[in-house]
Design an enzyme around this catalytic site. Structure first.
Site, PDB file in Angstrom:
ATOM      1  N   ASP A  90       0.831  -1.204   0.000  1.00 32.56           N
ATOM      2  CA  ASP A  90       0.000   0.000   0.000  1.00 32.56           C
ATOM      3  C   ASP A  90       0.870   1.259   0.000  1.00 32.56           C
ATOM      4  O   ASP A  90       0.487   2.286   0.553  1.00 32.56           O
ATOM      5  CB  ASP A  90      -0.920  -0.016   1.233  1.00 32.56           C
ATOM      6  CG  ASP A  90      -1.981   1.065   1.174  1.00 32.56           C
ATOM      7  OD1 ASP A  90      -2.398   1.429   0.069  1.00 32.56           O
ATOM      8  OD2 ASP A  90      -2.373   1.569   2.245  1.00 32.56           O
ATOM      9  N   CYS A 145     -19.801 -13.411  -4.993  1.00 32.05           N
ATOM     10  CA  CYS A 145     -20.734 -12.513  -4.295  1.00 32.05           C
ATOM     11  C   CYS A 145     -22.178 -12.865  -4.638  1.00 32.05           C
ATOM     12  O   CYS A 145     -23.091 -12.649  -3.839  1.00 32.05           O
ATOM     13  CB  CYS A 145     -20.466 -11.051  -4.673  1.00 32.05           C
ATOM     14  SG  CYS A 145     -18.969 -10.363  -3.937  1.00 32.05           S
ATOM     15  N   CYS A 148     -25.900 -11.271  -3.514  1.00 33.35           N
ATOM     16  CA  CYS A 148     -25.806 -10.601  -2.205  1.00 33.35           C
ATOM     17  C   CYS A 148     -25.480  -9.119  -2.367  1.00 33.35           C
ATOM     18  O   CYS A 148     -24.594  -8.739  -3.143  1.00 33.35           O
ATOM     19  CB  CYS A 148     -24.723 -11.277  -1.360  1.00 33.35           C
ATOM     20  SG  CYS A 148     -24.484 -10.515   0.267  1.00 33.35           S
ATOM     21  N   CYS A 155     -23.846   0.162   4.123  1.00 29.00           N
ATOM     22  CA  CYS A 155     -22.985   1.342   4.163  1.00 29.00           C
ATOM     23  C   CYS A 155     -23.774   2.571   4.604  1.00 29.00           C
ATOM     24  O   CYS A 155     -24.731   2.975   3.948  1.00 29.00           O
ATOM     25  CB  CYS A 155     -22.362   1.599   2.791  1.00 29.00           C
ATOM     26  SG  CYS A 155     -21.329   3.086   2.752  1.00 29.00           S
ATOM     27  N   CYS A 171     -16.891   7.777   1.640  1.00 23.12           N
ATOM     28  CA  CYS A 171     -16.438   6.598   2.388  1.00 23.12           C
ATOM     29  C   CYS A 171     -15.900   7.017   3.752  1.00 23.12           C
ATOM     30  O   CYS A 171     -15.029   7.886   3.850  1.00 23.12           O
ATOM     31  CB  CYS A 171     -15.363   5.876   1.590  1.00 23.12           C
ATOM     32  SG  CYS A 171     -14.613   4.488   2.469  1.00 23.12           S
ATOM     33  N   CYS A 198     -13.300   2.213   9.036  1.00 21.47           N
ATOM     34  CA  CYS A 198     -14.644   1.630   9.160  1.00 21.47           C
ATOM     35  C   CYS A 198     -14.595   0.188   8.665  1.00 21.47           C
ATOM     36  O   CYS A 198     -13.940  -0.116   7.671  1.00 21.47           O
ATOM     37  CB  CYS A 198     -15.628   2.451   8.323  1.00 21.47           C
ATOM     38  SG  CYS A 198     -17.319   1.805   8.305  1.00 21.47           S
TER      39      CYS A 198
END
Length: 302
Positions: A90, A145, A148, A155, A171, A198
């Site tokens: 990152d 996924c 779903c 969120c 976000c 979060c």
């Protein structure tokens, strides 16, 4: 985050040899960290704020490079030769999730996180560009996924979009960590008690629920709680903040952004005379971002 749009960054993301000219292979790694559901969070008698699970303990930017250096040393010893390499976690112009999917680590979920069927999405990704040729693993083609949409529905700010992208401007992780200015008043109620990052879109994911029930995570160094006492955090001066959060991911925000987030969580926790007295003590803080946020709350509660 405009730096991501620079011509140099675009070129380096498109061609790893712009980063390491000898690059022939990329080793992609996933490091499992403790999920929030694996940690008992008891009710508190004080106004509290939440810290994202990945930020517990020592900053992974300090932990993973040492692990990758050790891995490369071991690999070169076993191969009996040295080769050029460069690693990232990152920290560089690397399409981490795309590379991880191509390397077979998992698929990119609707919440934009990489999801591994055995380990879920509580993974820190890292990459090592290497000047040797290795046999490629098959990419992870399946999308598990299905129909779903739990993450999209859960969120609080509606930042997760139907096309597997997200609006970073909404976000909570971006707002609490990367956003450097004041936060729009229309988003403040939705931020709840989040003071750093979060986990909501990961906590509701069925794949993470399965993983959490059957395995314990890799353990790291002694770690701070996932919850903090907002009243105590507001007492931190610059030295106190640096002392408390040295070598942790929270240093990313520095004191000014962190206390801005703490003040927002305090606002969302509801008014009390005690809280108002605490806000009064910080409203004249030397840092403009903190003073503005405290002044706004004083105006609302005063």
């Amino acid at each position: 985050m405009d730096y991501l749009l620079s011509e140099r960054s675009v070129q380096r993301r498109a061609d790893p040899r712009q980063i390491l000219s000898e690059c022939q292979s990329i080793l992609v790694l996933g490091y499992r960290y403790p999920a929030p559901l694996e940690i008992s969070i008891m009710g508190t008698s004080f106004p509290s704020g939440q810290i994202a699970a990945y930020a517990r303990g020592k900053d992974y930017h300090l932990v993973l490079p040492k692990m990758m250096e050790h891995l490369m040393e071991k690999l070169q010893n076993e191969m009996g030769k040295t080769f050029p390499f460069r690693y990232y976690t990152d920290t560089g112009p690397i399409l981490e999730r795309d590379l991880a999917q191509r390397a077979g680590l998992g698929w990119i979920g609707k919440n934009t996180c990489l999801i591994n069927p055995q380990h879920g999405s509580y993974l820190l990704l890292a990459e090592i560009l290497m000047g040797i040729e290795l046999e490629a693993d098959p990419s992870f083609e399946a999308d598990r996924c299905g129909s779903c949409t739990r993450c999209i529905q859960a969120c609080p700010t509606g930042c997760i979009l139907p096309d597997r992208t997200l609006d970073a401007r909404r976000c909570i992780s971006y707002l609490t960590i990367e956003h450097k200015g004041s936060i729009s008043t229309d988003l403040i109620p939705a931020m709840g008690d989040h003071v750093f990052g979060c986990d909501i879109c990961q906590q509701v994911c069925p794949w993470n629920e399965k993983v959490v029930k059957k395995e314990m995570p890799l353990q790291r160094d002694a770690q701070p709680s996932l919850t903090v006492d907002l009243t105590e955090e507001l007492k931190l001066d610059a030295q106190g903040f640096n002392r408390k959060y040295k070598d942790t991911a929270l240093m990313r925000t520095r004191r000014n952004r962190y206390l801005r987030n703490v003040l927002i969580a305090m606002e969302n926790s509801g008014y009390s005379d005690e809280k108002l007295e605490i806000i009064k003590k910080i409203k004249d803080d030397k840092n403009a971002l903190i003073a503005v946020q405290a002044g706004r709350l004083m105006e609302k509660w005063g």
